[in-house]
Design an enzyme around this catalytic site. Structure first.
Site, short mmCIF file in Angstrom:
data_model
loop_
_atom_site.label_atom_id
_atom_site.label_comp_id
_atom_site.label_asym_id
_atom_site.label_seq_id
_atom_site.Cartn_x
_atom_site.Cartn_y
_atom_site.Cartn_z
N ARG A 243 -26.36 4.53 3.85
CA ARG A 243 -26.78 5.48 3.69
C ARG A 243 -28.29 5.49 2.36
O ARG A 243 -29.60 5.83 2.76
CB ARG A 243 -26.74 6.65 3.65
CG ARG A 243 -26.72 7.66 5.67
CD ARG A 243 -26.93 8.50 6.12
NE ARG A 243 -25.47 9.18 4.28
CZ ARG A 243 -25.50 10.39 4.72
NH1 ARG A 243 -25.75 11.01 5.69
NH2 ARG A 243 -24.38 11.25 3.56
N LYS B 107 -7.80 5.69 5.42
CA LYS B 107 -7.37 6.38 5.94
C LYS B 107 -8.60 7.21 5.54
O LYS B 107 -9.34 7.02 4.92
CB LYS B 107 -6.14 6.70 5.56
CG LYS B 107 -5.91 6.87 4.22
CD LYS B 107 -4.26 6.88 3.82
CE LYS B 107 -4.50 8.52 3.27
NZ LYS B 107 -5.07 9.10 2.25
N ASP C 44 -3.29 0.63 5.89
CA ASP C 44 -2.49 2.25 5.47
C ASP C 44 -2.12 1.44 4.00
O ASP C 44 -1.49 0.29 4.06
CB ASP C 44 -1.03 2.09 5.48
CG ASP C 44 -0.33 3.63 4.31
OD1 ASP C 44 -0.09 2.85 3.64
OD2 ASP C 44 0.33 4.22 5.14
N HIS C 45 -3.02 1.19 2.66
CA HIS C 45 -2.94 0.67 1.73
C HIS C 45 -1.40 -0.01 0.66
O HIS C 45 -1.27 -0.62 -0.05
CB HIS C 45 -3.73 0.22 0.39
CG HIS C 45 -3.74 1.93 -0.44
ND1 HIS C 45 -3.48 3.75 -0.45
CD2 HIS C 45 -2.69 1.83 -1.56
CE1 HIS C 45 -2.91 3.52 -1.26
NE2 HIS C 45 -2.90 3.23 -2.36
N LYS D 7 0.52 -3.63 -0.94
CA LYS D 7 1.53 -3.58 -2.10
C LYS D 7 3.02 -4.54 -2.41
O LYS D 7 3.76 -4.65 -1.09
CB LYS D 7 1.81 -2.14 -2.52
CG LYS D 7 1.30 -0.89 -2.73
CD LYS D 7 1.61 0.26 -3.72
CE LYS D 7 0.03 0.89 -3.46
NZ LYS D 7 -0.06 1.48 -5.01
N GLU E 254 2.59 11.89 -9.06
CA GLU E 254 1.10 11.20 -9.61
C GLU E 254 0.77 11.84 -10.59
O GLU E 254 1.14 12.98 -10.54
CB GLU E 254 -0.38 10.84 -8.42
CG GLU E 254 0.17 10.47 -7.62
CD GLU E 254 -0.90 10.23 -6.18
OE1 GLU E 254 -2.28 9.47 -6.68
OE2 GLU E 254 -1.22 11.38 -5.12
N ASP F 109 -2.62 13.79 3.70
CA ASP F 109 -2.86 12.68 2.32
C ASP F 109 -1.84 11.74 1.85
O ASP F 109 -2.31 10.09 2.04
CB ASP F 109 -2.93 13.04 0.89
CG ASP F 109 -4.41 11.98 0.08
OD1 ASP F 109 -5.12 11.55 0.24
OD2 ASP F 109 -3.62 11.94 -1.39
N HIS G 170 1.52 7.14 3.87
CA HIS G 170 2.17 6.15 3.25
C HIS G 170 3.94 6.24 2.66
O HIS G 170 4.51 5.33 2.71
CB HIS G 170 2.06 6.52 1.28
CG HIS G 170 0.32 6.12 1.27
ND1 HIS G 170 -0.58 5.24 2.54
CD2 HIS G 170 -0.18 7.18 0.59
CE1 HIS G 170 -1.80 5.59 1.65
NE2 HIS G 170 -2.20 6.38 0.43
N LYS H 197 0.93 15.71 -6.56
CA LYS H 197 -0.30 15.55 -7.36
C LYS H 197 0.07 16.11 -9.01
O LYS H 197 0.73 16.93 -8.87
CB LYS H 197 -1.44 15.62 -7.22
CG LYS H 197 -1.81 14.91 -5.92
CD LYS H 197 -3.77 14.51 -6.18
CE LYS H 197 -3.62 13.28 -5.31
NZ LYS H 197 -4.01 11.98 -5.30
C1 BG6 Z 1 -4.38 7.59 -1.36
C2 BG6 Z 1 -4.64 9.31 -1.69
O1 BG6 Z 1 -4.47 7.20 -0.37
O2 BG6 Z 1 -3.12 7.57 -2.15
C3 BG6 Z 1 -4.64 9.46 -2.91
O3 BG6 Z 1 -5.47 9.32 -0.77
C4 BG6 Z 1 -3.58 8.95 -4.16
O4 BG6 Z 1 -4.68 10.63 -3.04
C5 BG6 Z 1 -3.75 7.42 -3.31
O5 BG6 Z 1 -4.20 9.38 -5.44
C6 BG6 Z 1 -2.22 7.21 -4.25
O6 BG6 Z 1 -1.84 5.38 -4.30
P1 BG6 Z 1 -1.21 4.67 -5.56
O7 BG6 Z 1 -2.13 3.60 -5.31
O8 BG6 Z 1 -2.18 5.35 -6.33
O9 BG6 Z 1 -0.22 4.89 -5.41
#
Ligand code: BG6
Length: 486
Positions: free
Chosen positions: A47, A145, A174-175, A179, A213, A232, A237, A337
């Site tokens: 934007r 996501k 889904d990242h 990995k 984390e 989240d 994940h 977290k």
């Molecule tokens: C994301 C979450 O999908 O994954 C975050 O929204 C989280 O809150 C993150 O910190 C963790 O990813 P990674 O790759 O650092 O383990």
């Protein structure tokens, strides 16, 4: 390294955090590796009213910050040639008109629309693209996501996007699946014969999945407070990790063969509903403490946080997979977290020997255990019992360890480098299919509903700890302990 087909990639949310921190640095790296041909274009769309030069400056500075010594000014010039910027407000037809002028002259190219925006904008953006006839037969849409906030909102997104793009052109990210370590899990299970006979009830006593984390909510208070740890991290994940551990061997390497097996696991998850949720889940919220030796504030003191928030920043669950392979084997999941350290691992504990004929320590350490560490380092450790040196036959646990960085001295691709190249190549294996997403939400929604119904507030835990004591009791009641507590 195989080069990619010529593409146009439009990055909606092109000035946002994910684009700047992950997506553009990932593309920069692929450009440095020579995978992106000179004609391909990467179009930031957002934007803000920015000139191309201003956008380039932002991207450059963020690549420098996030890539550190890897950043190379000469290679940057080459990468910058791919970059364009178009101001796009999702509500403005004029803006899509200008985007169309840029894209239309290249109708044959692979066209990727990467929606790195809030989920509320997914369908409006896709519909605007359709109105402006920008969805070509070689177009793909990537949904980042959160893919909705519950089953209903996710279904609505799927419905509206599904009217415009065929399922085979929809890439739900889904990242974690990008990995390398997670893909290695597939390799470990289905590239080796060794574990398969043991990978089942009767042989495996229980499974733990931890994604811890050390960071807090960072600058995402508003987003996070609306979502919480269950949505989240678990809905996506952690359930994906669980699927990879629990799925049956796919019939082939085809995308749908893997996705078919994952969806079966999700459908076999024993529903957690009503009061059962209170027994089998633990919610936590961090309070002030110290992480890595530094004092940190509590969740409620984070900037822009509602002072009475009851959002969970930690969750632990006991999960059962009702299938022949897994009946009776508990899976314990936990994520949070501001825990003691960043660590993601899967721990498979095997059953004890039927009869112990040698002297050995009477501790849980004396069981065979496979620890698959995904983060921060990637390794596999199998603990076995060996004879301790000296007279007599006394057994002690020792580790057989494989460190992947040591074994393969080449750099591993970052998750987004892998996923972005898969999108451009049209490879769907590492992306979630619609039915997977639906099955995951159908299991998650009743848990949230039960928390709300019973007004289950999160238990507080000190930042820098391993979460609330109740998480230890959850697993302790079954006679087990989290690995860090052994
Ligand atoms: C994301 C979450 O999908 O994954 C975050 O929204 C989280 O809150 C993150 O910190 C963790 O990813 P990674 O790759 O650092 O383990």
């Amino acid at each position: 390294m195989q080069s990619l087909p010529t593409f146009d990639l439009v990055l909606f949310g092109g000035t946002g955090d994910l684009a700047m921190r992950k997506l553009l640095p990932a593309l920069y790296r692929r450009s440095c590796a020579g995978q992106i041909d000179a004609a391909s274009r990467i179009v930031g769309a957002a934007r803000s009213q920015l000139t191309r030069e201003e956008y380039l400056e932002q991207v450059r500075s963020s690549c420098e910050t996030h890539l550190g010594s890897v950043f190379d000014a000469k290679k940057w010039t080459q990468f910058a040639e791919h970059l364009q910027y178009v101001r796009v407000d999702a509500q403005s037809d004029d803006d899509f008109g200008r985007l169309g002028e840029l894209l239309r002259p290249q109708p044959q190219r692979v066209r990727v629309f990467f929606l790195s925006t809030g989920p509320d904008l997914f369908a409006p953006i896709a519909e605007a693209l359709a109105r402006h006839s920008l969805i070509s037969p070689v177009s793909r849409v990537v949904l980042e996501k959160p893919l909705g906030y519950d089953g209903a909102s996710s279904a609505e997104i799927n419905e509206r996007i599904g009217k415009l793009f065929p399922e085979t052109s929809i890439f739900r990210i889904d990242h974690y699946l990008g990995k390398e370590a997670v893909q290695n899990l597939l390799a470990l299970r289905f590239g080796n014969q060794l574990f398969e006979p043991l990978w089942r009830r009767g042989r495996i006593q229980h499974v733990q999945i931890t994604v811890a984390e050390d960071v807090g909510v960072e600058r995402r208070a508003q987003f996070y407070d609306h979502v919480g740890a269950l949505r989240d991290m678990v809905q996506n994940h952690m359930l994906q990790l669980l699927c990879i551990i629990a799925m049956e061997p796919p019939a082939s390497g085809a995308a749908d063969a893997t996705r078919d097996e994952k969806v079966k696991v999700l459908r076999a998850l024993r529903p957690l509903t009503g009061r059962d949720v209170l027994q089998k889940t633990v919610r936590g919220q961090y309070k002030a403490g110290a992480v890595n030796g530094k004092p940190v504030v509590g969740y409620l003191e984070e900037k822009d946080m509602p002072k009475d928030s009851s959002t969970e920043t930690f969750v632990a669950l006991k999960v059962q997979v009702d299938s022949w392979r897994w009946a009776g084997v508990p899976f314990y999941l936990r994520t949070g977290k501001r825990l003691q350290e960043k660590q993601a691992e899967i721990v498979i504990t095997f059953e004890d020997v039927p009869l112990s004929i040698y002297e050995r320590p009477d501790t849980p350490h004396a069981l065979n255990r496979l620890v698959i560490q995904l983060q921060p380092e990637e390794s596999i450790t199998l603990s076995v019992l060996a004879k301790s040196p000296g007279h007599g036959m006394v057994l002690k646990p020792v580790d057989l360890s494989l460190d992947f960085a040591d074994a393969f001295k080449t750099r591993q691709l970052d998750a987004y480098e892998r996923l972005l190249t898969d999108v451009i190549n049209g490879t769907l294996t590492l992306f979630m299919r619609r039915d997977e997403l639906e099955a995951a939400w159908s299991w998650i929604d009743p848990i949230r509903a039960a928390w709300q119904q019973h007004d289950e507030r999160p238990k507080s835990y000190t930042a820098g700890s391993w979460g609330p004591a109740a998480a230890s009791s959850l697993i302790g009641r079954d006679g087990f302990a989290w690995r860090n507590e052994l």
